[in-house]
Design a protein around this motif. Structure first.
Motif, PDB file in Angstrom:
ATOM      1  N   PHE A  55     -16.091 -36.018  -2.831  1.00 50.54           N
ATOM      2  CA  PHE A  55     -16.994 -36.925  -2.138  1.00 50.54           C
ATOM      3  C   PHE A  55     -17.795 -36.185  -1.061  1.00 50.54           C
ATOM      4  CE2 PHE A  55     -14.131 -40.818  -3.115  1.00 50.54           C
ATOM      5  CZ  PHE A  55     -14.761 -40.943  -4.342  1.00 50.54           C
ATOM      6  N   VAL A  56     -17.125 -35.306  -0.319  1.00 50.41           N
ATOM      7  CA  VAL A  56     -17.814 -34.558   0.738  1.00 50.41           C
ATOM      8  C   VAL A  56     -18.893 -33.660   0.146  1.00 50.41           C
ATOM      9  CG1 VAL A  56     -17.519 -32.809   2.540  1.00 50.41           C
ATOM     10  CG2 VAL A  56     -15.857 -34.666   2.326  1.00 50.41           C
ATOM     11  N   LYS A  57     -18.604 -33.027  -0.997  1.00 53.93           N
ATOM     12  CA  LYS A  57     -19.601 -32.155  -1.634  1.00 53.93           C
ATOM     13  C   LYS A  57     -20.817 -32.950  -2.104  1.00 53.93           C
ATOM     14  CE  LYS A  57     -16.379 -28.562  -3.146  1.00 53.93           C
ATOM     15  NZ  LYS A  57     -15.719 -27.915  -4.310  1.00 53.93           N
ATOM     16  N   ILE A  58     -20.601 -34.180  -2.597  1.00 55.37           N
ATOM     17  CA  ILE A  58     -21.730 -35.031  -3.007  1.00 55.37           C
ATOM     18  C   ILE A  58     -22.619 -35.356  -1.811  1.00 55.37           C
ATOM     19  CG2 ILE A  58     -22.347 -37.340  -3.859  1.00 55.37           C
ATOM     20  CD1 ILE A  58     -19.859 -37.178  -5.644  1.00 55.37           C
ATOM     21  N   ILE A  59     -21.980 -35.677  -0.664  1.00 56.30           N
ATOM     22  CA  ILE A  59     -22.740 -35.994   0.560  1.00 56.30           C
ATOM     23  C   ILE A  59     -23.533 -34.769   1.010  1.00 56.30           C
ATOM     24  CG2 ILE A  59     -22.519 -36.637   2.992  1.00 56.30           C
ATOM     25  CD1 ILE A  59     -20.013 -38.248   2.158  1.00 56.30           C
ATOM     26  N   GLU A  60     -22.904 -33.574   0.978  1.00 51.02           N
ATOM     27  CA  GLU A  60     -23.614 -32.344   1.357  1.00 51.02           C
ATOM     28  C   GLU A  60     -24.837 -32.137   0.480  1.00 51.02           C
ATOM     29  OE1 GLU A  60     -20.487 -29.112   3.184  1.00 51.02           O
ATOM     30  OE2 GLU A  60     -20.431 -29.440   1.036  1.00 51.02           O
ATOM     31  N   ARG A  61     -24.670 -32.356  -0.811  1.00 49.78           N
ATOM     32  CA  ARG A  61     -25.767 -32.115  -1.757  1.00 49.78           C
ATOM     33  C   ARG A  61     -26.917 -33.090  -1.549  1.00 49.78           C
ATOM     34  NH1 ARG A  61     -23.769 -33.514  -7.237  1.00 49.78           N
ATOM     35  NH2 ARG A  61     -24.394 -35.594  -6.545  1.00 49.78           N
ATOM     36  N   GLU A  62     -26.599 -34.387  -1.369  1.00 47.04           N
ATOM     37  CA  GLU A  62     -27.641 -35.405  -1.281  1.00 47.04           C
ATOM     38  C   GLU A  62     -28.382 -35.362   0.060  1.00 47.04           C
ATOM     39  OE1 GLU A  62     -28.686 -37.290  -3.686  1.00 47.04           O
ATOM     40  OE2 GLU A  62     -27.180 -36.518  -5.082  1.00 47.04           O
ATOM     41  N   PHE A  63     -27.710 -34.939   1.152  1.00 52.44           N
ATOM     42  CA  PHE A  63     -28.328 -34.951   2.484  1.00 52.44           C
ATOM     43  C   PHE A  63     -28.587 -33.550   3.044  1.00 52.44           C
ATOM     44  CE2 PHE A  63     -26.446 -39.135   2.100  1.00 52.44           C
ATOM     45  CZ  PHE A  63     -27.414 -39.966   2.663  1.00 52.44           C
ATOM     46  N   ASP A  64     -28.257 -32.498   2.261  1.00 56.11           N
ATOM     47  CA  ASP A  64     -28.463 -31.121   2.701  1.00 56.11           C
ATOM     48  C   ASP A  64     -27.748 -30.870   4.036  1.00 56.11           C
ATOM     49  OD1 ASP A  64     -29.320 -28.543   2.454  1.00 56.11           O
ATOM     50  OD2 ASP A  64     -31.252 -28.907   3.421  1.00 56.11           O
ATOM     51  N   PHE A  65     -26.487 -31.301   4.148  1.00 58.30           N
ATOM     52  CA  PHE A  65     -25.659 -31.093   5.336  1.00 58.30           C
ATOM     53  C   PHE A  65     -24.661 -29.982   5.083  1.00 58.30           C
ATOM     54  CE2 PHE A  65     -26.049 -35.719   7.080  1.00 58.30           C
ATOM     55  CZ  PHE A  65     -27.316 -35.408   7.557  1.00 58.30           C
ATOM     56  N   ASP A  66     -24.181 -29.378   6.191  1.00 53.58           N
ATOM     57  CA  ASP A  66     -23.081 -28.407   6.145  1.00 53.58           C
ATOM     58  C   ASP A  66     -21.850 -29.089   6.744  1.00 53.58           C
ATOM     59  OD1 ASP A  66     -21.335 -26.330   6.147  1.00 53.58           O
ATOM     60  OD2 ASP A  66     -22.409 -25.095   7.616  1.00 53.58           O
ATOM     61  N   LEU A  67     -20.919 -29.480   5.886  1.00 52.37           N
ATOM     62  CA  LEU A  67     -19.706 -30.194   6.339  1.00 52.37           C
ATOM     63  C   LEU A  67     -18.469 -29.322   6.140  1.00 52.37           C
ATOM     64  CD1 LEU A  67     -20.522 -33.697   4.818  1.00 52.37           C
ATOM     65  CD2 LEU A  67     -20.941 -32.903   7.159  1.00 52.37           C
ATOM     66  N   SER A  68     -18.614 -28.012   6.427  1.00 49.71           N
ATOM     67  CA  SER A  68     -17.505 -27.070   6.231  1.00 49.71           C
ATOM     68  C   SER A  68     -16.293 -27.442   7.078  1.00 49.71           C
ATOM     69  CB  SER A  68     -17.956 -25.650   6.566  1.00 49.71           C
ATOM     70  OG  SER A  68     -19.030 -25.262   5.742  1.00 49.71           O
ATOM     71  N   GLU A  69     -16.527 -27.841   8.341  1.00 49.88           N
ATOM     72  CA  GLU A  69     -15.407 -28.189   9.223  1.00 49.88           C
ATOM     73  C   GLU A  69     -14.652 -29.403   8.677  1.00 49.88           C
ATOM     74  OE1 GLU A  69     -14.243 -26.563  11.797  1.00 49.88           O
ATOM     75  OE2 GLU A  69     -15.740 -25.000  11.442  1.00 49.88           O
ATOM     76  N   LEU A  70     -15.356 -30.362   8.153  1.00 45.29           N
ATOM     77  CA  LEU A  70     -14.708 -31.544   7.585  1.00 45.29           C
ATOM     78  C   LEU A  70     -13.855 -31.161   6.374  1.00 45.29           C
ATOM     79  CD1 LEU A  70     -14.330 -34.616   7.580  1.00 45.29           C
ATOM     80  CD2 LEU A  70     -16.388 -34.786   6.168  1.00 45.29           C
ATOM     81  N   LYS A  71     -14.364 -30.235   5.553  1.00 38.92           N
ATOM     82  CA  LYS A  71     -13.598 -29.797   4.380  1.00 38.92           C
ATOM     83  C   LYS A  71     -12.342 -29.035   4.806  1.00 38.92           C
ATOM     84  CE  LYS A  71     -17.253 -28.011   2.263  1.00 38.92           C
ATOM     85  NZ  LYS A  71     -18.085 -27.349   1.243  1.00 38.92           N
ATOM     86  N   LYS A  72     -12.428 -28.256   5.904  1.00 41.83           N
ATOM     87  CA  LYS A  72     -11.241 -27.562   6.406  1.00 41.83           C
ATOM     88  C   LYS A  72     -10.186 -28.562   6.869  1.00 41.83           C
ATOM     89  CE  LYS A  72     -13.540 -23.277   7.890  1.00 41.83           C
ATOM     90  NZ  LYS A  72     -13.908 -22.430   9.055  1.00 41.83           N
ATOM     91  N   GLU A  73     -10.623 -29.631   7.525  1.00 40.44           N
ATOM     92  CA  GLU A  73      -9.687 -30.660   7.980  1.00 40.44           C
ATOM     93  C   GLU A  73      -8.995 -31.329   6.790  1.00 40.44           C
ATOM     94  OE1 GLU A  73     -11.211 -33.445  10.814  1.00 40.44           O
ATOM     95  OE2 GLU A  73     -12.453 -31.944  11.815  1.00 40.44           O
TER      96      GLU A  73
END
Length: 287
Positions: free
Chosen positions: A45-63
């Protein structure tokens, strides 16, 4: 401001319209409540959000990785404790049952020995009785052989006639049953099942998930093209939205619903169902 903070400021409906991720799952991710997912689903789900909004959510994925790593270690420890308890319980049970089992074996052996002795004694008595009976029968036979000679010949003739009649009757009965069976086989020909043709035609880009009920394997698509169902297998179908048409054997049914649609295909029939019925057939899961 971090990309995660930007994400929290976006309206939930906008997130849903671009990702087609269920609103309750989006809220759980924004609240960092990972207990509602498994590791792969949360990261997906986080990867889909990153792709659709061009965000970097690396910290969220680490959590997420940290959360499921701790959860896995706890599960391993709990499993080890359960195995130790079961092992101790089995040892205690085996010790308590050792003496009763030994006693039962001794009793069984004594019972078998007694039964064998009784049978031998009974056989010996029967043999003696048979010997006496044979001697009596021999004497009686010699005394009455002349008288019964004509009677035996007559009896043999009667029995021979009865035997011939029985053979004829059995042969006729078998022939009649054979004819009835052949007639029944010709009349009862199995009808071949005709499977329908079912095609999902989206009006716009759509996510479609399929769960086969024979082994609960899954398929999912994110597409704007038509999808033809494999109607040889019973299955559950869920869509990201309800803007689509369903063509069944040339008959088209149109849907216009912003919410998800759920269907069950079983024994050649396709039926629209609610979430509760979907979970019933999917072992309590919504997907």
């Amino acid at each position: 401001m971090s990309d995660f903070e930007k994400l929290k400021n976006i309206d939930i409906e906008e997130l849903y319209s671009k990702t087609f991720i269920a609103r309750k799952h989006l809220r759980a991710i924004l609240n960092k409540d990972f207990s509602k997912f498994d590791r792969l689903k949360a990261l997906g789900f986080v990867k889909i959000i990153e792709r659709e909004f061009d965000f970097d959510l690396s910290e969220l994925k680490k959590e997420i990785e940290s959360y499921f790593s701790q959860k896995s270690e706890k599960s391993v420890k709990d499993l080890e404790n359960i195995e130790k308890k079961e092992l101790n319980s089995n040892k205690s049970f085996q010790k308590s049952k050792k003496f009763p089992i030994f006693a039962l074996v001794i009793i069984a052996m004594l019972f078998i020995a007694l039964l064998f002795f009784t049978q031998q004694k009974s056989l010996t008595t029967q043999n003696l009785d048979k010997k006496d009976d044979k001697e009596k029968m021999f004497l009686e036979k010699n005394e009455t052989s002349n008288k019964n000679e004509d009677k035996n010949e007559t009896q043999k003739s009667i029995e021979s006639k009865k035997s011939d009649e029985n053979k004829t009757f059995k042969q006729e009965d078998l022939e009649e049953k054979s004819l009835l069976k052949a007639k029944s086989t010709k009349e009862e020909k199995p009808k071949e099942a005709v499977l329908p043709s079912i095609i999902l035609i989206p009006k716009q880009k759509i996510w479609v998930g399929i769960i086969y009920l024979d082994d609960y394997s899954k398929k999912n698509y994110l597409t704007s093209s038509a999808i033809e169902l494999n109607t040889t297998r019973d299955q559950l179908i869920v869509t990201g939205h309800g803007y689509l048409e369903i063509e069944k054997d040339g008959n088209v049914t149109e849907y216009s619903d912003k919410n998800r649609l759920r269907f069950i295909y079983k024994a050649g029939d396709l039926e629209k169902i609610d979430l509760q019925t979907f979970k019933k057939y999917n072992r309590g899961k919504s997907w």
